[in-house]
Design a protein around this motif. Structure first.
Motif, PDB file in Angstrom:
ATOM      1  N   GLY A 125      41.345  53.608 -13.426  1.00  0.00           N
ATOM      2  CA  GLY A 125      40.163  53.592 -12.568  1.00  0.00           C
ATOM      3  C   GLY A 125      39.325  52.349 -12.646  1.00  0.00           C
ATOM      4  N   GLY A 126      39.673  51.420 -13.553  1.00  0.00           N
ATOM      5  CA  GLY A 126      38.850  50.231 -13.709  1.00  0.00           C
ATOM      6  C   GLY A 126      37.474  50.604 -14.233  1.00  0.00           C
ATOM      7  N   SER A 127      36.515  49.740 -14.053  1.00  0.00           N
ATOM      8  CA  SER A 127      35.136  50.029 -14.423  1.00  0.00           C
ATOM      9  C   SER A 127      34.284  49.982 -13.176  1.00  0.00           C
ATOM     10  CB  SER A 127      34.624  49.007 -15.450  1.00  0.00           C
ATOM     11  OG  SER A 127      34.526  47.725 -14.862  1.00  0.00           O
ATOM     12  N   ASP A 128      33.262  50.782 -13.145  1.00  0.00           N
ATOM     13  CA  ASP A 128      32.374  50.801 -11.989  1.00  0.00           C
ATOM     14  C   ASP A 128      30.981  51.152 -12.464  1.00  0.00           C
ATOM     15  OD1 ASP A 128      31.576  50.705  -9.268  1.00  0.00           O
ATOM     16  OD2 ASP A 128      33.536  51.472  -8.666  1.00  0.00           O
ATOM     17  N   GLN A 166      18.042  48.313  -8.798  1.00  0.00           N
ATOM     18  CA  GLN A 166      19.197  48.877  -9.493  1.00  0.00           C
ATOM     19  C   GLN A 166      20.051  47.691  -9.953  1.00  0.00           C
ATOM     20  OE1 GLN A 166      19.940  52.171 -10.072  1.00  0.00           O
ATOM     21  NE2 GLN A 166      17.964  52.723  -9.159  1.00  0.00           N
ATOM     22  N   SER A 167      20.213  47.551 -11.254  1.00  0.00           N
ATOM     23  CA  SER A 167      20.917  46.394 -11.807  1.00  0.00           C
ATOM     24  C   SER A 167      22.369  46.730 -12.117  1.00  0.00           C
ATOM     25  CB  SER A 167      20.220  45.909 -13.087  1.00  0.00           C
ATOM     26  OG  SER A 167      18.874  45.561 -12.833  1.00  0.00           O
ATOM     27  N   GLY A 168      23.194  45.684 -12.174  1.00  0.00           N
ATOM     28  CA  GLY A 168      24.578  45.835 -12.615  1.00  0.00           C
ATOM     29  C   GLY A 168      25.437  46.672 -11.711  1.00  0.00           C
ATOM     30  N   ARG A 169      25.189  46.613 -10.396  1.00  0.00           N
ATOM     31  CA  ARG A 169      26.064  47.327  -9.469  1.00  0.00           C
ATOM     32  C   ARG A 169      27.370  46.543  -9.329  1.00  0.00           C
ATOM     33  NH1 ARG A 169      24.047  51.877 -10.252  1.00  0.00           N
ATOM     34  NH2 ARG A 169      23.511  50.634 -12.084  1.00  0.00           N
ATOM     35  N   ILE A 170      28.471  47.245  -9.139  1.00  0.00           N
ATOM     36  CA  ILE A 170      29.796  46.626  -9.082  1.00  0.00           C
ATOM     37  C   ILE A 170      30.432  46.909  -7.729  1.00  0.00           C
ATOM     38  CG2 ILE A 170      32.115  46.608 -10.070  1.00  0.00           C
ATOM     39  CD1 ILE A 170      30.857  47.378 -12.750  1.00  0.00           C
ATOM     40  N   LEU A 171      30.805  45.835  -7.045  1.00  0.00           N
ATOM     41  CA  LEU A 171      31.523  45.943  -5.784  1.00  0.00           C
ATOM     42  C   LEU A 171      32.965  45.534  -6.027  1.00  0.00           C
ATOM     43  CD1 LEU A 171      31.445  46.396  -2.693  1.00  0.00           C
ATOM     44  CD2 LEU A 171      30.874  43.968  -2.457  1.00  0.00           C
ATOM     45  N   LYS A 172      33.916  46.391  -5.596  1.00  0.00           N
ATOM     46  CA  LYS A 172      35.324  46.120  -5.814  1.00  0.00           C
ATOM     47  C   LYS A 172      36.081  46.172  -4.496  1.00  0.00           C
ATOM     48  CE  LYS A 172      36.137  49.411  -8.837  1.00  0.00           C
ATOM     49  NZ  LYS A 172      36.829  50.183  -9.893  1.00  0.00           N
ATOM     50  N   LEU A 173      37.147  45.385  -4.417  1.00  0.00           N
ATOM     51  CA  LEU A 173      38.015  45.403  -3.254  1.00  0.00           C
ATOM     52  C   LEU A 173      38.554  46.816  -3.041  1.00  0.00           C
ATOM     53  CD1 LEU A 173      39.486  43.614  -1.109  1.00  0.00           C
ATOM     54  CD2 LEU A 173      41.373  43.446  -2.751  1.00  0.00           C
TER      55      LEU A 173
END
Length: 289
Positions: free
Chosen positions: A173-176, A196-203
């Motif tokens: 699942g990776g990290s999110d 909101q800090s540290g949001r992760i956008l992934k392909l």
């Protein structure tokens, strides 16, 4: 993590033909900034995630298998011996070879006459030489180098079957971030005023948010990120499925839009950060003011 943070990855450091002209290392695509996810001497591995962008149109993901390997498996190794341009070597697994001195599980691999490894190849992958070409190990050590006699023409690889037991959750699942699951407009995560800090956008894993804009009020939505680590753009919608009402798609380290609710009732604003370039993963902060 200190080592991971200062790491750079270089892509496509290779020649177009065997013995052809090599590119300058300073001109090939690169990525910098890594997060250390897992490391262990049990099979001599470290798993990192690239925080920055990678040249997604030029590279592909490697397949892998967690199956325990036996003798007689045809293999290939892709590596950079002595830091040279990319090379390929051909071999066969052979568990009669002596890799016991390393004190960890290993895959002994004997090289044919088509290339060996050298210092600098360490950490490179060993793949099955069949239709799937799956990763089965990473180079740990061994006596191989150019000019070695046949008795020393082998290397010892940390088995991916051992590594997999420690990283299977991460690679599944990776990290999110804690805003998941917000992969569609219908599942948009509600925002409040603030950051909101540290949001992760992934392909292939979109991010959606929504904010209730009071009547006759104006709100500003802003994103902050490092553009060199992934170009994130921003679009906003009045309703899921409609065309965007305001878009911000610059090339700096941030995006911002201001929206006014001219109606007499509160109204939802749907917010969609997305990749402007061919990126795979980016970290950003999102603020509502």
């Amino acid at each position: 993590q200190g080592d991971a943070s200062s790491t750079e990855a270089f892509f496509s450091y290779q020649t177009a033909t065997c013995g052809g002209p090599r590119p300058s290392i300073f001109n090939v695509p690169r990525a910098s900034g890594f997060s250390l996810m897992s490391t262990n001497p049990a099979s001599d591995y470290s798993l990192v995630i690239i925080d920055g962008s990678i040249p997604s149109s030029q590279v592909v993901w490697a397949g892998w298998t967690s199956a325990v390997q036996g003798s007689g498996v045809d293999t290939i190794a892709v590596h950079h011996p002595s830091g040279d341009v990319k090379k390929i070597s051909f071999g066969t697994t052979d568990f009669s070879l002596n890799c016991s001195g390393f004190g960890i599980p290993t895959i002994p691999n004997f090289w044919t006459g088509q290339g060996v490894t050298e210092p600098g190849s360490s950490g490179s992958g060993l793949f099955r030489d069949d239709g799937n070409q799956q990763l089965i190990g990473q180079l740990f050590g061994g006596p191989s180098f150019c000019g070695v006699s046949d008795s020393g023409r082998f290397d010892c690889y940390g088995p991916f079957s051992t590594t997999y037991q420690r990283i299977k959750t991460l690679i599944a699942g990776g990290s999110d971030d804690k805003s998941e699951q917000n992969d569609t407009c219908a599942k948009a995560r509600v925002l409040k005023k603030g950051t909101q800090s540290g949001r992760i956008l992934k392909l292939n894993d979109p991010d959606w948010y929504k904010f209730s804009v009071p009547a006759h009020k104006t709100v500003t939505i802003s994103l902050a990120f490092f553009n060199q680590f992934g170009d994130v753009d921003l679009e906003t919608f009045a309703k899921c499925g409609d065309s965007p009402i305001v878009v911000s798609n610059g090339t700096d380290d941030g995006e911002a839009v201001s929206i006014t609710n001219v109606g007499s009732k509160p109204a939802w604003l749907y917010i969609h950060p997305y990749f402007g370039d061919e990126d795979t993963r980016a970290i950003y902060n999102i603020s509502v003011q």
